[in-house]
Structures are given as C-alpha cells and as structure tokens.
Design an enzyme around this catalytic site. Structure first.
Site, short mmCIF file in Angstrom:
data_model
loop_
_atom_site.label_atom_id
_atom_site.label_comp_id
_atom_site.label_asym_id
_atom_site.label_seq_id
_atom_site.Cartn_x
_atom_site.Cartn_y
_atom_site.Cartn_z
N TYR A 104 7.90 -12.10 -13.87
CA TYR A 104 6.62 -11.50 -13.49
C TYR A 104 5.46 -12.24 -14.14
O TYR A 104 4.45 -12.56 -13.49
CB TYR A 104 6.63 -10.03 -13.89
CG TYR A 104 5.44 -9.23 -13.44
CD1 TYR A 104 5.40 -8.65 -12.18
CD2 TYR A 104 4.35 -9.01 -14.29
CE1 TYR A 104 4.31 -7.89 -11.77
CE2 TYR A 104 3.26 -8.25 -13.89
CZ TYR A 104 3.26 -7.68 -12.63
OH TYR A 104 2.17 -6.92 -12.23
N ALA A 162 0.79 -1.23 0.00
CA ALA A 162 0.00 0.00 0.00
C ALA A 162 0.82 1.28 0.00
O ALA A 162 0.25 2.37 -0.04
CB ALA A 162 -0.94 0.01 1.21
N SER A 188 -2.66 -9.45 -13.18
CA SER A 188 -2.20 -8.64 -14.30
C SER A 188 -2.70 -9.30 -15.57
O SER A 188 -2.95 -10.51 -15.60
CB SER A 188 -0.67 -8.58 -14.32
OG SER A 188 -0.19 -8.04 -15.53
#
Length: 337
Positions: free
Chosen positions: A157, A16, A144
C-alpha cells in the site's frame, strides 16, 4: 483557475460503495451535483444510488474493477452518456495486505499496486479527455499519508501511494505546461475510520487496525468537496498526519524511531483473524457497504484542516507564529548578551 460550483457539476466517484467514497457521493448529491458512482460491489452501489435518490439527488452506477482500464474508461464514458459531460473525477478505490513483507506473495503485492496505483492512473487516463472536452475540471485522487511516509507491515500500500504522489506531480506540471485549467489534487488522509481494515487481507493473526488516532470519514469528504470548487495541490487530512509529515521532512530517522516504537503493536487488535478470512483483495466482499468502520471510539477531532480551507487565515496564523518565534529568539539573544 475557476472551477464550477458543486451544484453545477457532474461528478464521477470511483470506489464509492463504502467509506470515504460513499460519504463523498452523498454530500455531492446533497449539494446538487449529478453523480456517477462506481465500485465492484453492486449491492453497495444499488443501496447508495437509492439513498441519493431518496434525498432528491440524481445518481447512477457502474460496476467496475479499477485494475482493468477498459472498465475504468466505461465509468467516464457512462458519465458523459448519462449527463452530457464530466466536471470532477474523484478516485478513492484501494485495497491492501497488512503483513510483514516476507509473508506477502508476488501476486498479492502486484494486486495491491494494480488497484491502488494503476487504478488511479487509469482513472486519470479515462477522465482527462472528457475534462479537456469540457475545457476545465478537477482530478481529485485520494492518496494517503503513506504516500509521504511508509508504514511497516503495509509495504504494498505504501509503495502504491508513493507511486501515486510521483504520478500526480508529473501530471500536474504537464497540464500546467499545456495551459489546461484542470486542477490535480492529492488528498492525503491520516488514519480514517472506514471499513478498510475490515476488508483488507491480514497475516498478523489478528484483525488489523490503523495506527491511532482515527479521524471520521466526513473530514476527508469535506476536503474533497472543498477541492472540487477550489483548486488545491494537496490536502493532508488529520492533525496527526500533518505532524507526521513535518517529522518526516525534518528527520526521517526520527520518524523511523517513532514508527519502530508504535507502529507494530499499534496496527494489531486483540481480535483473532486468519489469513484466509474473507477479504477484498481479489474479489469484493459483502457486509461492509457503509461509511464508517469499527473505530469510532478512537476517533478525535482535527483542528488544522480548517486552516487549509481558509488560506488567508492559514498564512496569517503562520505569520503570527513566525513573528512569535522571531521575537522569542530576539529576547533570548538579548539575554545572552
């Protein structure tokens, strides 16, 4: 499945201190949720909590490296100790190495997977007991479009995000089988203008960029807040992501050709950057505790996201489109006769 309104929720947000997670935390607090924010960057968390409190919200923070299960568990435990329960778990933490596969070390590849995949697994492990104790809730994991279609130069990733999609599919059905009213949502953003490309390690010789077009982080945070109140299986954010997803489903070979044409040059800027420049793969770095990255000028609106937040409108639009296609085919068929 009925989820609480955001104003009644206690929400933990992991990753965050910047980007999507930071914007999401502020929006939850603005709508009355109590929030616990976590990341490795203590200055980023301190400034975020101060921002939320200045807005009149309630927030506290936990410093945590998500590659360590005990540190992730401490986030969930702190949330319950501070506010008495946990209603929604939002997991955004990720890192990356942007380089040709042959230039990535085993340690780098493993670290990206540890943070970007295993951190999310640990998050679900830590949150689920508390959600079950409450009797309902939401697990919202930021995946993603690379979980649907891998990109060259981002093999660690993409690997992690594909693994995350597999994990969430299995977990979701297990919870359904056990009849737990816990929503499991995968948010799949297209290219988003966050500090991610400032912070990751690159071996391209230049500062990396996502493949344009970009979208603003607010689109993703809005999708997260929607999923916190409306059980949602998955949510692709950004029209370009929806198009890429369709191309990949119809013809992976066509997607290969498209990426071959645009993805190599498209992930490079003209700004020199060395492989040993500061990055956040193994340690947090200072200076990027903010929501946006450097590519606002490449950001565009997304029009189809609103359909995903309005299922009757979405299915109505699809029905109209299908009817139009069927009518057109009928006309063409008559002309052929």
């Amino acid at each position: 499945m009925q989820l609480k309104s955001i104003g009644q929720q206690v929400v933990a947000i992991v990753g965050a201190s910047s980007g999507i997670g930071r914007d999401t935390a502020v929006k939850f607090a603005e709508r009355g949720a109590k929030v616990v924010v976590a990341a490795r960057s203590e200055p980023g968390l301190q400034s975020l909590v101060a921002e939320i409190r200045n807005l009149g919200g309630e927030a506290t923070y936990v410093i945590a490296d998500v590659s360590d299960f005990q540190q992730v568990k401490a986030i969930a435990d702190k949330t319950v100790a501070e506010y008495g329960r946990l209603d929604t778990w939002v997991h955004t933490a990720a890192t990356g190495v942007i380089a040709p596969f042959e230039k990535i070390t085993p340690e780098e590849f493993a670290r990206v997977v540890d943070v970007t995949l295993m951190g999310q697994v640990y998050g679900a492990m830590a949150a689920l007991p508390h959600l079950k104790q409450e009797g309902r809730g939401a697990l919202i994991h930021i995946s993603s479009m690379e979980g649907r279609r891998s990109l060259p130069l981002q093999s660690p990733y993409s690997t992690a995000k594909h693994g995350l999609e597999g994990f969430l599919d299995a977990l979701r059905v297990e919870l359904q089988h056990e009849k737990w009213p816990i929503a499991v949502t995968s948010i799949l953003p297209a290219t988003i203008n966050t500090p991610y490309y400032n912070k990751v390690r690159t071996k391209l010789g230049v500062k990396p960029t996502g493949v344009p077009p970009y979208y603003q982080p607010s689109l993703v945070s809005d999708a997260i807040l929607y999923a916190a109140e409306h059980p949602t299986r998955d949510f692709v954010v950004g029209d370009a992501g929806k198009i890429l997803d369709l191309v990949q489903r119809v013809s992976p070979a066509l997607a290969d050709s498209l990426l071959l044409a645009i993805a190599f040059q498209g992930q490079r800027t003209n700004e020199p950057k060395s492989a040993d420049a500061p990055n956040n793969v193994f340690e947090p770095i200072a200076g990027y505790d903010k929501v946006e990255g450097d590519f606002r000028n490449l950001s565009i609106p997304s029009f189809l996201d609103n359909l995903d937040k309005n299922p009757p409108l979405k299915w109505g639009a699809l029905a109209v489109a299908a009817l139009g296609i069927a009518t057109a085919l009928g006309i063409f068929g008559k002309n052929e006769i």
